[in-house]
Design a protein around this motif. Structure first.
Motif, PDB file in Angstrom:
ATOM      1  N   ALA A 278       0.846  -1.203   0.000  1.00 53.35           N
ATOM      2  CA  ALA A 278       0.000   0.000   0.000  1.00 53.35           C
ATOM      3  C   ALA A 278       0.877   1.247   0.000  1.00 53.35           C
ATOM      4  O   ALA A 278       0.632   2.202  -0.756  1.00 53.35           O
ATOM      5  CB  ALA A 278      -0.915  -0.009   1.230  1.00 53.35           C
ATOM      6  N   PHE A 279       1.897   1.233   0.836  1.00 56.56           N
ATOM      7  CA  PHE A 279       2.815   2.376   0.937  1.00 56.56           C
ATOM      8  C   PHE A 279       3.504   2.622  -0.415  1.00 56.56           C
ATOM      9  O   PHE A 279       3.483   3.742  -0.951  1.00 56.56           O
ATOM     10  CB  PHE A 279       3.867   2.068   2.017  1.00 56.56           C
ATOM     11  N   THR A 280       4.065   1.575  -0.970  1.00 54.27           N
ATOM     12  CA  THR A 280       4.826   1.708  -2.218  1.00 54.27           C
ATOM     13  C   THR A 280       3.922   2.127  -3.376  1.00 54.27           C
ATOM     14  O   THR A 280       4.302   2.978  -4.193  1.00 54.27           O
ATOM     15  CB  THR A 280       5.526   0.380  -2.545  1.00 54.27           C
ATOM     16  N   ALA A 281       2.726   1.561  -3.439  1.00 52.81           N
ATOM     17  CA  ALA A 281       1.790   1.914  -4.521  1.00 52.81           C
ATOM     18  C   ALA A 281       1.465   3.405  -4.456  1.00 52.81           C
ATOM     19  O   ALA A 281       1.488   4.103  -5.480  1.00 52.81           O
ATOM     20  CB  ALA A 281       0.519   1.072  -4.405  1.00 52.81           C
ATOM     21  N   ALA A 282       1.172   3.906  -3.250  1.00 52.15           N
ATOM     22  CA  ALA A 282       0.808   5.319  -3.113  1.00 52.15           C
ATOM     23  C   ALA A 282       1.992   6.232  -3.450  1.00 52.15           C
ATOM     24  O   ALA A 282       1.831   7.243  -4.137  1.00 52.15           O
ATOM     25  CB  ALA A 282       0.310   5.586  -1.694  1.00 52.15           C
ATOM     26  N   VAL A 283       3.163   5.867  -2.981  1.00 53.89           N
ATOM     27  CA  VAL A 283       4.348   6.702  -3.254  1.00 53.89           C
ATOM     28  C   VAL A 283       4.657   6.727  -4.748  1.00 53.89           C
ATOM     29  O   VAL A 283       4.893   7.788  -5.340  1.00 53.89           O
ATOM     30  CB  VAL A 283       5.564   6.188  -2.453  1.00 53.89           C
ATOM     31  N   ARG A 284       4.625   5.564  -5.381  1.00 52.83           N
ATOM     32  CA  ARG A 284       4.908   5.511  -6.824  1.00 52.83           C
ATOM     33  C   ARG A 284       3.907   6.344  -7.626  1.00 52.83           C
ATOM     34  O   ARG A 284       4.266   6.969  -8.615  1.00 52.83           O
ATOM     35  CB  ARG A 284       4.882   4.055  -7.321  1.00 52.83           C
ATOM     36  N   LYS A 285       2.657   6.340  -7.173  1.00 50.48           N
ATOM     37  CA  LYS A 285       1.642   7.102  -7.896  1.00 50.48           C
ATOM     38  C   LYS A 285       1.921   8.599  -7.775  1.00 50.48           C
ATOM     39  O   LYS A 285       1.849   9.335  -8.768  1.00 50.48           O
ATOM     40  CB  LYS A 285       0.249   6.760  -7.372  1.00 50.48           C
ATOM     41  N   VAL A 286       2.253   9.062  -6.585  1.00 51.01           N
ATOM     42  CA  VAL A 286       2.583  10.483  -6.424  1.00 51.01           C
ATOM     43  C   VAL A 286       3.790  10.845  -7.303  1.00 51.01           C
ATOM     44  O   VAL A 286       3.779  11.859  -8.010  1.00 51.01           O
ATOM     45  CB  VAL A 286       2.888  10.834  -4.946  1.00 51.01           C
ATOM     46  N   PHE A 287       4.801  10.010  -7.266  1.00 52.27           N
ATOM     47  CA  PHE A 287       6.006  10.299  -8.058  1.00 52.27           C
ATOM     48  C   PHE A 287       5.690  10.359  -9.557  1.00 52.27           C
ATOM     49  O   PHE A 287       6.232  11.192 -10.281  1.00 52.27           O
ATOM     50  CB  PHE A 287       7.092   9.251  -7.798  1.00 52.27           C
ATOM     51  N   ALA A 288       4.795   9.444  -9.999  1.00 53.92           N
ATOM     52  CA  ALA A 288       4.451   9.420 -11.422  1.00 53.92           C
ATOM     53  C   ALA A 288       3.566  10.607 -11.798  1.00 53.92           C
ATOM     54  O   ALA A 288       3.759  11.234 -12.830  1.00 53.92           O
ATOM     55  CB  ALA A 288       3.752   8.107 -11.765  1.00 53.92           C
ATOM     56  N   ASP A 289       2.577  10.924 -10.927  1.00 51.43           N
ATOM     57  CA  ASP A 289       1.613  11.981 -11.259  1.00 51.43           C
ATOM     58  C   ASP A 289       2.168  13.384 -11.038  1.00 51.43           C
ATOM     59  O   ASP A 289       1.786  14.322 -11.738  1.00 51.43           O
ATOM     60  CB  ASP A 289       0.333  11.829 -10.407  1.00 51.43           C
ATOM     61  N   LYS A 290       2.999  13.539 -10.027  1.00 46.78           N
ATOM     62  CA  LYS A 290       3.478  14.880  -9.657  1.00 46.78           C
ATOM     63  C   LYS A 290       4.995  14.881  -9.508  1.00 46.78           C
ATOM     64  O   LYS A 290       5.520  14.923  -8.387  1.00 46.78           O
ATOM     65  CB  LYS A 290       2.826  15.312  -8.335  1.00 46.78           C
TER      66      LYS A 290
END
Ligand code: G3H
Ligand code: 13P
Ligand code: NA
Ligand code: ZN
Length: 325
Positions: A278-290
């Motif tokens: 859950a942690f990694t998925a959320a972090v990767r999404k922020v990095f990809a989107d912003k």
């Protein structure tokens, strides 16, 4: 303050639910665990592994867990029940140091030792810990995969014919057993699974409920623990893979089977990998989107929210430990 597991396990067995045992290594994980368990009025076990002690420092972790009791009250939970538990202790010394240090529960994992050595070591820890009202979890049977430093190629299911002797001679408060779960995000090799023809996703083989039943028949009402019980949610695996990650064929324990186990004498279910996902998925999404974000709060915050959502789902929909305080 912190509590041991004795009363909470008794109630869980009688009530047909299981207590969540969540590992923590950092503040965001702890906040998410305490928010989820407090808001839902669930007892909770905070687990610290040897790796967590090395990563975060034992002193900091202890004060964080004690602070978590106050934090739970601030969140409106008048009577929180929080256990600070050593996960996979591998020596008398590490267990003793945790007992001396204010942990309310410890695991001594002698499962890789010959049977008589496992008994002797476990009994030594029990005799010490019980003087301070600290509860002890032992383990019989070997999980496949990695248990801290011990890597087992093949699992060995718990032998039901050993459990009465082990529980009686050691005096343990709970027993972790091996029925096909394992640690990490790759619980089964693709060749052990079938594939869903529509999605192409792996479908794992079922847990050995016959072994669990045989253990419960030998030890009626005795607290049973399941390690390696992450379900490896495919939404997180997909989110990670879609945002630059690489977790091919990650597979966990279907939640339906954990739901079934929770209704039995299984009263502690260990979940760590799902929180990491859950942690990694959320972090990767922020990095990809912003890509221009660089304030850690802007990616650790969403990671914390995602973990809280996952913990709440486990508490309500899988373990049924909500509204038990
Ligand atoms: O048993 C394994 C737990 O998930 C803890 O993992 O040793 O990497 O902290 P760790
Ligand atoms: P998972 O890797 O399935 O989360 O198991 C965690 C565990 O058993 C900790 O002791
Ligand atoms: Na149960
Ligand atoms: Zn474990």
């Amino acid at each position: 303050g912190l509590v041991n597991t004795r009363e909470m396990f008794k109630r869980a067995i009688n009530g047909g639910y299981a207590i969540p045992a969540f590992n923590f290594n950092n503040m965001e994980q702890l906040q998410a665990i305490i928010k989820a368990s407090s808001e839902l009025k669930s007892p909770v076990i905070l687990q610290v592994s040897k790796g967590a002690r090395n990563y975060a420092n034992q002193t900091l972790l202890r004060y964080m867990a004690q602070g978590a009791v106050e934090y739970a009250k601030e969140l409106g939970c008048a009577h929180p029940e929080i256990v600070l538990h050593l996960d996979h202790g591998d020596s008398f010394e590490i267990c003793k140091s945790c007992v001396d240090f204010g942990f309310s529960s410890v695991m001594i994992d002698g499962s890789a030792l010959p049977y008589e050595e496992n008994i002797a070591l476990t009994k030594k820890v029990v005799d010490y810990a019980h003087q301070f009202d600290v509860t002890v979890e032992g383990e019989l049977g070997v999980l496949a995969g990695v248990e801290d430093d011990v890597v087992a190629e093949v699992s060995h299911y718990t032998k039901p014919e050993e459990v009465i002797d082990f529980a009686t001679r050691t005096g343990v408060d709970s027993l972790a057993i091996s029925i096909g779960t394992s640690h990490g995000a790759y619980k089964f090799k693709p060749e052990q699974c079938t594939r869903d023809p529509k999605t192409g996703k792996l479908v794992p083989p079922p847990l050995a409920f016959d072994v669990l039943d045989a253990v419960m028949e030998k030890l009626p009402g005795f607290p049973i623990v399941l390690h390696g019980s992450s379900s490896v949610p495919q939404e997180y695996v997909d989110m990670i893979n879609e945002n630059g990650g690489k977790l091919p064929d990650a597979v966990g324990i279907p939640e339906e089977q954990l739901r079934k186990a929770s209704k039995s004498a299984v009263c502690k279910i260990n979940i760590d990998s799902d929180s990491r996902l859950a942690f990694t998925a959320a972090v990767r999404k922020v990095f990809a989107d912003k890509p221009s974000e660089f304030d850690p709060r802007k990616f650790c915050g969403p990671a914390r929210d995602e973990m809280e959502k996952m913990y709440k789902h486990k508490i309500v929909d899988v373990l049924a430990s909500d509204n038990k305080l």
